[in-house]
Write a protein that holds these residues in place. Structure first.
Motif, mmCIF file in Angstrom:
data_model
loop_
_atom_site.group_PDB
_atom_site.id
_atom_site.type_symbol
_atom_site.label_atom_id
_atom_site.label_comp_id
_atom_site.label_asym_id
_atom_site.label_seq_id
_atom_site.Cartn_x
_atom_site.Cartn_y
_atom_site.Cartn_z
ATOM 1 N N GLU A 173 0.836 -1.204 0.000
ATOM 2 C CA GLU A 173 0.000 0.000 0.000
ATOM 3 C C GLU A 173 0.867 1.248 0.000
ATOM 4 O O GLU A 173 0.373 2.360 -0.160
ATOM 5 C CB GLU A 173 -0.919 0.005 1.223
ATOM 6 N N ARG A 174 2.156 1.069 0.229
ATOM 7 C CA ARG A 174 3.070 2.199 0.210
ATOM 8 C C ARG A 174 4.103 1.945 -0.887
ATOM 9 O O ARG A 174 4.400 0.794 -1.208
ATOM 10 C CB ARG A 174 3.763 2.328 1.571
ATOM 11 N N PRO A 175 4.654 2.997 -1.473
ATOM 12 C CA PRO A 175 5.635 2.797 -2.540
ATOM 13 C C PRO A 175 6.833 1.963 -2.058
ATOM 14 O O PRO A 175 7.241 2.057 -0.906
ATOM 15 C CB PRO A 175 6.077 4.223 -2.883
ATOM 16 N N ILE A 176 7.359 1.144 -2.962
ATOM 17 C CA ILE A 176 8.518 0.311 -2.632
ATOM 18 C C ILE A 176 9.755 0.896 -3.314
ATOM 19 O O ILE A 176 9.661 1.840 -4.099
ATOM 20 C CB ILE A 176 8.310 -1.160 -3.063
ATOM 21 N N VAL A 177 10.908 0.297 -3.009
ATOM 22 C CA VAL A 177 12.155 0.772 -3.599
ATOM 23 C C VAL A 177 12.902 -0.379 -4.266
ATOM 24 O O VAL A 177 12.759 -1.542 -3.870
ATOM 25 C CB VAL A 177 13.036 1.450 -2.505
ATOM 26 N N ILE A 178 13.626 -0.039 -5.316
ATOM 27 C CA ILE A 178 14.651 -0.934 -5.858
ATOM 28 C C ILE A 178 15.926 -0.141 -5.626
ATOM 29 O O ILE A 178 16.252 0.778 -6.373
ATOM 30 C CB ILE A 178 14.385 -1.255 -7.346
ATOM 31 N N SER A 179 16.598 -0.419 -4.506
ATOM 32 C CA SER A 179 17.639 0.497 -4.013
ATOM 33 C C SER A 179 18.919 0.498 -4.832
ATOM 34 O O SER A 179 19.641 1.490 -4.852
ATOM 35 C CB SER A 179 17.959 0.188 -2.546
ATOM 36 N N HIS A 180 19.205 -0.627 -5.504
ATOM 37 C CA HIS A 180 20.469 -0.682 -6.264
ATOM 38 C C HIS A 180 20.345 -1.650 -7.439
ATOM 39 O O HIS A 180 20.558 -2.843 -7.305
ATOM 40 C CB HIS A 180 21.649 -1.046 -5.356
ATOM 41 N N ALA A 181 19.992 -1.109 -8.593
ATOM 42 C CA ALA A 181 19.888 -1.894 -9.836
ATOM 43 C C ALA A 181 19.808 -0.907 -10.990
ATOM 44 O O ALA A 181 19.597 0.288 -10.782
ATOM 45 C CB ALA A 181 18.640 -2.766 -9.816
ATOM 46 N N ASN A 182 19.969 -1.420 -12.193
ATOM 47 C CA ASN A 182 19.898 -0.572 -13.387
ATOM 48 C C ASN A 182 18.879 -1.146 -14.369
ATOM 49 O O ASN A 182 18.434 -2.282 -14.227
ATOM 50 C CB ASN A 182 21.281 -0.475 -14.045
ATOM 51 N N PRO A 183 18.506 -0.375 -15.392
ATOM 52 C CA PRO A 183 17.592 -0.906 -16.399
ATOM 53 C C PRO A 183 18.242 -2.016 -17.226
ATOM 54 O O PRO A 183 19.412 -1.910 -17.597
ATOM 55 C CB PRO A 183 17.301 0.309 -17.291
ATOM 56 N N SER A 184 17.475 -3.059 -17.502
ATOM 57 C CA SER A 184 17.966 -4.151 -18.357
ATOM 58 C C SER A 184 18.308 -3.644 -19.748
ATOM 59 O O SER A 184 19.155 -4.212 -20.439
ATOM 60 C CB SER A 184 16.900 -5.237 -18.517
ATOM 61 N N ASN A 185 17.616 -2.573 -20.182
ATOM 62 C CA ASN A 185 17.891 -2.062 -21.530
ATOM 63 C C ASN A 185 19.298 -1.477 -21.641
ATOM 64 O O ASN A 185 19.830 -1.314 -22.732
ATOM 65 C CB ASN A 185 16.822 -1.043 -21.970
ATOM 66 N N PHE A 186 19.926 -1.171 -20.510
ATOM 67 C CA PHE A 186 21.303 -0.665 -20.503
ATOM 68 C C PHE A 186 22.299 -1.824 -20.443
ATOM 69 O O PHE A 186 23.293 -1.843 -21.135
ATOM 70 C CB PHE A 186 21.503 0.267 -19.304
ATOM 71 N N HIS A 187 21.984 -2.804 -19.587
ATOM 72 C CA HIS A 187 22.840 -3.985 -19.468
ATOM 73 C C HIS A 187 21.973 -5.154 -18.972
ATOM 74 O O HIS A 187 21.300 -5.035 -17.947
ATOM 75 C CB HIS A 187 23.994 -3.723 -18.497
ATOM 76 N N ALA A 188 22.017 -6.269 -19.711
ATOM 77 C CA ALA A 188 21.096 -7.374 -19.438
ATOM 78 C C ALA A 188 21.563 -8.315 -18.328
ATOM 79 O O ALA A 188 21.581 -9.522 -18.499
ATOM 80 C CB ALA A 188 20.853 -8.153 -20.721
ATOM 81 N N ALA A 189 21.917 -7.771 -17.163
ATOM 82 C CA ALA A 189 22.242 -8.625 -16.013
ATOM 83 C C ALA A 189 20.943 -9.162 -15.422
ATOM 84 O O ALA A 189 19.900 -8.517 -15.521
ATOM 85 C CB ALA A 189 22.993 -7.813 -14.967
ATOM 86 N N LYS A 190 21.012 -10.342 -14.809
ATOM 87 C CA LYS A 190 19.808 -10.917 -14.185
ATOM 88 C C LYS A 190 19.222 -9.978 -13.137
ATOM 89 O O LYS A 190 18.026 -9.990 -12.887
ATOM 90 C CB LYS A 190 20.156 -12.255 -13.499
ATOM 91 N N ARG A 191 20.086 -9.227 -12.509
ATOM 92 C CA ARG A 191 19.686 -8.344 -11.417
ATOM 93 C C ARG A 191 19.050 -7.040 -11.895
ATOM 94 O O ARG A 191 18.443 -6.322 -11.107
ATOM 95 C CB ARG A 191 20.931 -8.004 -10.591
ATOM 96 N N ASN A 192 19.256 -6.676 -13.160
ATOM 97 C CA ASN A 192 18.708 -5.418 -13.649
ATOM 98 C C ASN A 192 17.229 -5.564 -13.987
ATOM 99 O O ASN A 192 16.714 -6.679 -14.094
ATOM 100 C CB ASN A 192 19.536 -4.898 -14.826
ATOM 101 N N LYS A 193 16.540 -4.427 -14.148
ATOM 102 C CA LYS A 193 15.074 -4.445 -14.218
ATOM 103 C C LYS A 193 14.529 -4.031 -15.581
ATOM 104 O O LYS A 193 15.054 -3.114 -16.219
ATOM 105 C CB LYS A 193 14.503 -3.498 -13.140
ATOM 106 N N SER A 194 13.451 -4.716 -15.983
ATOM 107 C CA SER A 194 12.815 -4.443 -17.278
ATOM 108 C C SER A 194 12.083 -3.101 -17.253
ATOM 109 O O SER A 194 11.747 -2.579 -16.184
ATOM 110 C CB SER A 194 11.800 -5.545 -17.592
ATOM 111 N N ASP A 195 11.797 -2.580 -18.435
ATOM 112 C CA ASP A 195 11.018 -1.340 -18.542
ATOM 113 C C ASP A 195 9.638 -1.505 -17.911
ATOM 114 O O ASP A 195 9.101 -0.558 -17.332
ATOM 115 C CB ASP A 195 10.866 -0.925 -20.013
ATOM 116 N N THR A 196 9.082 -2.708 -18.004
ATOM 117 C CA THR A 196 7.763 -2.980 -17.395
ATOM 118 C C THR A 196 7.817 -2.723 -15.894
ATOM 119 O O THR A 196 6.941 -2.052 -15.330
ATOM 120 C CB THR A 196 7.340 -4.458 -17.634
#
Length: 332
Positions: A173-196
């Protein structure tokens, strides 16, 4: 201009896991860092977590001229005023509550402000980004998120899988954080996040902290400041300037054994190389332009050269984190 700008700003690093000592605290102050979210535990359970907190209490006592604990967003402003570095506790896994929902409030009362629901693997709460099948947030996970929302502990999905992350955004119910990751579109590491994920995070009022850990970057340790700042600009277009910050993932002076603890914990007899490999099993070589916390002004300079104005830079370098924590850490 950017040097003065850097000195005036509230600078927040959304995640470090360093082998803390006086020298590292001095580097943070020298780099103009107002507050750092310090990982105090990974796979440590309740008793070990309490011992880590006791260790930190000793740091606060011994280095009171340099650092102070952060128990609220107001403490971040106070740290700036006093010229000290604020330290905010976080956990990179949910082991520190074991299987007991009551421990969420207990840990929050001990100033554990942020908790990841998973660290790469399936946990009792959700699924990590290294699992083949992402089963999403579990029954216990739903209850845990509700309790975290109630007590003002922030949900972090940095090491979680896609479905689990989207679930957490929806359930919380409150906003969450992704404190340390980058967009997958920049680098396709498993840990990075999709545009979705990034769009969903932004729409829900969440925050992304960009990582400077070489395994999360295009060209690894050779990623240039220009490439990094370009990624920031593109993500600002995707998510909005208010939804992004920094979470360097700096691991200063840590031995290889700590990297192995992060990757292997107690669950594996085989060596897990995480984002590395057998031939690249050690800590990655640091970026030439961001070796330690003293290089924070380099980042400000890079954003300035990329065309961000001073208000936008102040948001990325700390104000967005401050605003996020201002509401996120309040109890309901």
């Amino acid at each position: 201009m950017h040097n003065n700008l850097h000195k005036e700003m509230i600078v927040i690093d959304g995640l470090q896991y360093s082998n803390w000592n006086r020298k590292i605290f001095e580097q943070l102050r020298e780099g103009g860092v107002t507050m750092v979210h310090a990982t105090i535990v990974y796979h440590e359970q309740i008793r070990e977590t309490l011992m880590r907190i006791a260790q930190w209490n000793r740091h606060f006592e011994m280095h009171a001229d340099l650092i102070m604990p952060v128990k609220s967003a107001a403490d971040i402003r106070l740290a700036k005023q006093l010229g000290k570095v604020g330290i905010m506790f976080g956990a990179q896994n949910c082991s520190s509550i074991e299987d007991d929902i009551g421990m969420i409030e207990v840990m929050r009362e001990l100033n554990l402000m942020i908790m990841q629901l998973t660290y790469n693997n399936q946990s009792l709460l959700a699924c990590g980004c290294y699992e083949v099948e992402d089963s999403g947030v579990s029954r216990f996970g739903r209850q845990a998120i509700k309790e975290m929302n109630r007590v003002g502990m922030i949900v972090d999905m940095s090491h979680s899988g896609e479905r689990s992350t989207l679930d957490a955004i929806e359930i919380s119910e409150r906003p969450i954080v992704i404190s340390h990751a980058n967009p997958s579109n920049f680098h396709a590491a498993k840990r990075n996040k999709s545009d979705t994920v990034l769009k969903s995070l932004a729409e829900s009022g969440g925050l992304l902290g960009f990582s400077l850990y070489p395994f999360h970057l295009k060209n690894g340790p050779d990623c240039t400041r220009e490439e990094f700042c370009d990624m920031v600009a593109r993500t600002a277009d995707l998510m909005g300037i208010d939804r992004i910050g920094i979470g360097t993932d700096l691991c200063q002076e840590q031995p290889l054994s700590v990297l192995e603890w992060m990757r292997n914990g107690r669950w594996s007899k085989d060596t897990d190389y995480g984002e590395g490999s057998k031939s690249n099993a050690d800590w990655p070589r640091p970026l030439s332009w961001f070796r330690d916390s003293r290089d924070f002004p380099n980042l400000t300079r890079g954003l300035f050269e990329r065309g961000f104005d001073q208000h936008e830079i102040a948001k990325i370098m700390g104000l967005n984190w401050l605003n996020f924590l201002e509401s996120g850490l309040k109890t309901q």
